[in-house]
Design a protein around this motif. Structure first.
Motif, PDB file in Angstrom:
ATOM      1  N   UNK B 182       0.835  -1.195   0.000  1.00  8.50           N
ATOM      2  CA  UNK B 182       0.000   0.000   0.000  1.00  8.50           C
ATOM      3  C   UNK B 182       0.874   1.250   0.000  1.00  8.50           C
ATOM      4  N   UNK B 183       1.989   1.211   0.749  1.00  7.68           N
ATOM      5  CA  UNK B 183       2.872   2.376   0.812  1.00  7.68           C
ATOM      6  C   UNK B 183       3.527   2.655  -0.533  1.00  7.68           C
ATOM      7  N   UNK B 184       3.956   1.609  -1.226  1.00  6.70           N
ATOM      8  CA  UNK B 184       4.744   1.839  -2.441  1.00  6.70           C
ATOM      9  C   UNK B 184       3.897   1.994  -3.683  1.00  6.70           C
ATOM     10  N   UNK B 185       2.589   1.715  -3.561  1.00 10.47           N
ATOM     11  CA  UNK B 185       1.737   1.947  -4.719  1.00 10.47           C
ATOM     12  C   UNK B 185       1.675   3.439  -5.042  1.00 10.47           C
ATOM     13  N   UNK B 186       1.813   4.261  -4.004  1.00  9.35           N
ATOM     14  CA  UNK B 186       1.675   5.701  -4.213  1.00  9.35           C
ATOM     15  C   UNK B 186       2.831   6.244  -5.069  1.00  9.35           C
ATOM     16  N   UNK B 187       4.118   6.046  -4.644  1.00  7.68           N
ATOM     17  CA  UNK B 187       5.191   6.523  -5.518  1.00  7.68           C
ATOM     18  C   UNK B 187       5.193   5.834  -6.882  1.00  7.68           C
ATOM     19  N   UNK B 188       4.762   4.563  -6.921  1.00  8.90           N
ATOM     20  CA  UNK B 188       4.723   3.872  -8.211  1.00  8.90           C
ATOM     21  C   UNK B 188       3.793   4.586  -9.186  1.00  8.90           C
ATOM     22  N   UNK B 192       4.902   7.139 -12.460  1.00  2.80           N
ATOM     23  CA  UNK B 192       4.470   6.815 -13.817  1.00  2.80           C
ATOM     24  C   UNK B 192       3.742   7.986 -14.472  1.00  2.80           C
ATOM     25  N   UNK B 193       3.293   8.949 -13.652  1.00  2.00           N
ATOM     26  CA  UNK B 193       2.600  10.101 -14.227  1.00  2.00           C
ATOM     27  C   UNK B 193       3.516  10.916 -15.127  1.00  2.00           C
ATOM     28  N   UNK B 194       4.838  10.881 -14.847  1.00  2.00           N
ATOM     29  CA  UNK B 194       5.758  11.705 -15.635  1.00  2.00           C
ATOM     30  C   UNK B 194       5.749  11.267 -17.101  1.00  2.00           C
ATOM     31  N   UNK B 195       6.047   9.981 -17.416  1.00  2.00           N
ATOM     32  CA  UNK B 195       5.934   9.575 -18.818  1.00  2.00           C
ATOM     33  C   UNK B 195       4.511   9.677 -19.354  1.00  2.00           C
ATOM     34  N   UNK B 196       3.515   9.454 -18.495  1.00  2.00           N
ATOM     35  CA  UNK B 196       2.136   9.567 -18.977  1.00  2.00           C
ATOM     36  C   UNK B 196       1.866  11.001 -19.432  1.00  2.00           C
ATOM     37  N   UNK B 197       2.422  11.961 -18.684  1.00  2.00           N
ATOM     38  CA  UNK B 197       2.240  13.355 -19.061  1.00  2.00           C
ATOM     39  C   UNK B 197       2.902  13.660 -20.399  1.00  2.00           C
ATOM     40  N   UNK B 198       4.112  13.121 -20.593  1.00  2.00           N
ATOM     41  CA  UNK B 198       4.823  13.374 -21.843  1.00  2.00           C
ATOM     42  C   UNK B 198       4.076  12.717 -22.999  1.00  2.00           C
ATOM     43  N   UNK B 199       3.609  11.478 -22.772  1.00  2.00           N
ATOM     44  CA  UNK B 199       2.933  10.765 -23.845  1.00  2.00           C
ATOM     45  C   UNK B 199       1.510  11.265 -24.054  1.00  2.00           C
ATOM     46  N   UNK B 200       0.905  11.788 -23.003  1.00  2.00           N
ATOM     47  CA  UNK B 200      -0.479  12.222 -23.091  1.00  2.00           C
ATOM     48  C   UNK B 200      -1.442  11.067 -23.196  1.00  2.00           C
ATOM     49  N   UNK B 201      -1.048   9.900 -22.678  1.00  2.00           N
ATOM     50  CA  UNK B 201      -1.938   8.745 -22.784  1.00  2.00           C
ATOM     51  C   UNK B 201      -1.591   7.693 -21.736  1.00  2.00           C
ATOM     52  N   UNK B 202      -2.600   6.902 -21.357  1.00  3.72           N
ATOM     53  CA  UNK B 202      -2.383   5.759 -20.469  1.00  3.72           C
ATOM     54  C   UNK B 202      -2.150   4.491 -21.276  1.00  3.72           C
ATOM     55  N   UNK B 203      -2.497   4.567 -22.549  1.00  5.08           N
ATOM     56  CA  UNK B 203      -2.509   3.390 -23.403  1.00  5.08           C
ATOM     57  C   UNK B 203      -1.091   2.969 -23.771  1.00  5.08           C
ATOM     58  N   UNK B 204      -0.742   1.723 -23.487  1.00  8.71           N
ATOM     59  CA  UNK B 204       0.633   1.268 -23.707  1.00  8.71           C
ATOM     60  C   UNK B 204       1.041   1.395 -25.172  1.00  8.71           C
ATOM     61  N   UNK B 205       0.114   1.076 -26.090  1.00 10.35           N
ATOM     62  CA  UNK B 205       0.465   1.152 -27.515  1.00 10.35           C
ATOM     63  C   UNK B 205       0.742   2.588 -27.925  1.00 10.35           C
ATOM     64  N   UNK B 225      16.952  14.880 -22.675  1.00 14.35           N
ATOM     65  CA  UNK B 225      16.498  15.929 -23.597  1.00 14.35           C
ATOM     66  C   UNK B 225      14.993  15.843 -23.853  1.00 14.35           C
ATOM     67  N   UNK B 226      14.394  14.696 -23.561  1.00 17.03           N
ATOM     68  CA  UNK B 226      12.927  14.625 -23.653  1.00 17.03           C
ATOM     69  C   UNK B 226      12.319  15.339 -22.454  1.00 17.03           C
ATOM     70  N   UNK B 227      12.755  14.926 -21.276  1.00 19.83           N
ATOM     71  CA  UNK B 227      12.308  15.590 -20.053  1.00 19.83           C
ATOM     72  C   UNK B 227      13.298  15.214 -18.952  1.00 19.83           C
ATOM     73  N   UNK B 228      14.003  16.188 -18.379  1.00 19.94           N
ATOM     74  CA  UNK B 228      15.065  15.855 -17.416  1.00 19.94           C
ATOM     75  C   UNK B 228      14.548  15.197 -16.143  1.00 19.94           C
ATOM     76  N   UNK B 229      13.246  15.255 -15.894  1.00 20.68           N
ATOM     77  CA  UNK B 229      12.714  14.639 -14.674  1.00 20.68           C
ATOM     78  C   UNK B 229      12.401  13.167 -14.876  1.00 20.68           C
ATOM     79  N   UNK B 230      12.630  12.695 -16.117  1.00 22.53           N
ATOM     80  CA  UNK B 230      12.302  11.319 -16.419  1.00 22.53           C
ATOM     81  C   UNK B 230      13.252  10.352 -15.717  1.00 22.53           C
ATOM     82  N   UNK B 361       8.561  11.799  -5.667  1.00 16.87           N
ATOM     83  CA  UNK B 361       7.763  11.540  -6.864  1.00 16.87           C
ATOM     84  C   UNK B 361       6.888  12.739  -7.189  1.00 16.87           C
ATOM     85  N   UNK B 362       6.299  13.345  -6.132  1.00 18.87           N
ATOM     86  CA  UNK B 362       5.468  14.530  -6.361  1.00 18.87           C
ATOM     87  C   UNK B 362       6.293  15.672  -6.942  1.00 18.87           C
ATOM     88  N   UNK B 363       7.528  15.835  -6.405  1.00 20.09           N
ATOM     89  CA  UNK B 363       8.401  16.888  -6.929  1.00 20.09           C
ATOM     90  C   UNK B 363       8.714  16.630  -8.398  1.00 20.09           C
TER      91      UNK B 363
END
Lengths: 190, 382
Positions: B182-188, B192-205, B225-230, B361-363
């Protein structure tokens, strides 16, 4: 098929719901609650809200595990009679009557609501514009309902902080008095 | 009988499920009733998923023993087949023949149900996991969200197992699992929101498609160069999946030196192997998720080459080889870490999860969103 699944899931949700209050074992209660939420997630999925269904699983699977930890840590599991007194509700005449009246009123409300908007079957709810695109949800949540959404999160935060401070204060006071600080430890040999 | 409209839309027309359904419709003899079709399709799909999970688990156990062996300057299994590659099959036969013991004080229904529940949640997660651009069961918008939701339910099975075994070791293991996961689901989820934000999608494909180009390497989301926070986000993600899959240094739920075998102490035979299958399948699944969201998914020089030839099947095979290779690379990294880092204490696990990983992770998300909103539009290569 959708109709059949809907009724199966509804029956499951009600059955598990009864299980939550009927069982004497705390873990069975927790698992029944989980079953209820799973059935609800299935109904959401059927109604065309996969996001809601996934959220239901994600949030409650974790939350219920925390509940389980509470059950183990807060109840005095060594004493079986004590446990039986604390959990499980015996069905008696007045209680059954009260439950029946509540269910009847709810059903009446549902019927009136359904009659108000015309008859809506689970499959038609989707055709009427189920929100299953993530972008749609985001637009509604962060556009039209931005303020209530943020207010709700602030409320949750305030509650969390309040609970923490209350728990800490209680612990501090009672430790001074020589107790363990936890109310459920009172009278238990450490 | 067909699926309701929106459920059919979940299974996209090119999905493996629909292809199987179409094939079955074509060959169906008249005496077979209509309702048997979706049932058979479902059974075949589940069969494929089970086969994949079994293969992953078998190769995973073999790899684990070989990697552990070589790290400790020994060979690992060598007797059965070349370098012991048939060892998992021998183990499987052994586990099948072993007595399925149930402790006297165990809560029998829960005890029997727990391993099945654990495996079922991983099976469900397999449904959204594409093996090749044109081989998947469900191509849904919610891809990663569904995977996280379904894999988080494995905890329930583990807790059930720990509770119903009626053993203190099992119960300790289960409590640790519940607290830790339960504790580690939060940072997990947050990392993952960082790449999701860059991709603009939840869809793996779609996430994989978003990393196409640049010789199959340069557009991977992991690059600064894509996103330094990645990069930091990936580190957080990796630590979180180690904890989620109960791998060392976070293998506290099993902790063989203190809790015998943690939540699976009382299990034996094939039920015990279910927990093992789940562990390896979850490891592989999370590694594949990591490669989709940080390391290009199906994109690699190999895929780019295959795409240049313009042969459809070749592209599919190259993409599948790419993703499987990336998944196993992640698996290897996890095994390597197991023999490198000592196990941490449960309070350290909790402190790390809540006090460090979650705020970090929030930062990361905050920084990444600032980058995405203000800098990404003006960068010439984005």
């Amino acid at each position: 098929m959708a109709e059949l699944l809907f009724y199966l899931l509804s029956l499951g949700a009600i059955g598990f719901g009864i299980g939550v209050i009927r069982t004497h074992m705390p873990l069975y209660s927790v698992l029944s609650l989980l079953g209820t939420f799973f059935c609800l997630a299935g109904i959401y999925l059927l109604a065309g809200f996969p996001f809601l269904a996934a959220t239901q699983l994600l949030v409650y699977a974790g939350a219920i595990m925390v509940l389980f930890l509470f059950v183990i840590m807060l109840l005095n599991l060594g004493d079986r009679d004590e446990l039986n007194r604390q959990t499980g509700v015996a069905l008696s005449g007045p209680r059954l009557a009260a439950a029946g009246i509540c269910a009847g009123l709810l059903g009446l409300a549902g019927l009136i609501a359904a009659g108000w908007g015309g008859k809506v079957t689970p499959t038609e709810a989707v055709a009427a514009g189920g929100v299953d695109r993530l972008n749609d949800i985001a637009e509604v949540l962060f556009g039209r309902y931005m303020l209530p959404f943020e207010a709700a999160s602030l409320l949750l935060l305030a509650t969390m902080v309040g609970v923490m401070s209350l728990a800490k204060r209680q612990r501090g006071e009672e430790t001074e008095a020589g107790d363990t600080g936890w109310p459920w430890h009172k009278g238990v040999e450490q | 009988m067909s699926l309701p409209l929106h459920l059919a839309a979940l299974a996209a027309p090119r999905s493996a499920t629909n292809q199987i359904n179409d094939f079955l419709t074509g060959v169906k003899p008249d005496f077979v009733p209509d309702w048997a079709l979706p049932l058979t399709t479902a059974l075949i799909s589940v069969g494929i998923a089970v086969a994949i999970i079994s293969l992953v688990a078998m190769s995973g156990t073999w790899l684990e023993r070989k990697v552990s062996g070589h790290i400790q300057c020994r060979y690992g299994p060598m007797r059965v087949g070349w370098h012991g590659w048939l060892q998992p099959i021998a183990d499987g036969v052994k586990l099948l023949l072993k007595e399925d013991m149930i402790p006297l004080g165990a809560d029998k229904p829960l005890y029997l149900l727990a391993p099945a529940l654990v495996l079922a949640s991983i099976l469900g997660a397999m449904a959204v996991f594409p093996l090749a651009p044109d081989f998947y069961f469900a191509d849904i918008d919610l891809g990663i969200f569904t995977i996280l939701a379904l894999t988080s339910t494995t905890t329930i099975g583990v807790v059930m197992a720990g509770w119903s075994s009626n053993s203190k070791w099992s119960l300790y293991g289960a409590m640790r699992e519940a607290a830790q996961v339960v504790a580690y689901e939060i940072p997990l989820g947050i990392s993952l929101l960082v790449p999701v934000m860059v991709a603009g999608s939840f869809n793996l494909l779609e996430v994989s498609n978003g990393q196409a180009g640049g010789f199959g390497v340069l557009n991977w989301y992991i690059w600064p160069w894509v996103n330094p926070f990645m990069g930091p986000a990936f580190l957080l993600f990796f630590i979180a999946i180690l904890a989620e899959t109960k791998r060392a240094p976070f293998d506290l739920p099993e902790a063989e030196s203190e809790l015998v075998a943690g939540f699976m102490t009382e299990y034996s035979g094939i039920r015990w192997s279910f927990f093992f299958m789940e562990e390896y399948a979850a490891m592989f699944l999370y590694c594949v998720v990591g490669s989709f969201f940080f390391f290009g998914g199906f994109e690699s020089p190999l895929t780019s080459l295959a795409r240049a030839t313009d042969v459809h099947l070749l592209v599919q095979v190259a993409a599948a080889v790419t993703i499987i290779a990336k998944g196993y690379a992640g698996l290897f990294l996890m095994m390597w870490l197991r023999w490198t880092l000592p196990r941490v204490r449960i309070d350290q696990v909790m402190t790390l999860g809540y006090k460090y990983l979650t705020p970090l992770a929030l930062a990361c998300v905050l920084g990444a969103s600032v980058w995405e909103v203000f800098l990404a539009p003006v960068l010439p290569w984005r």
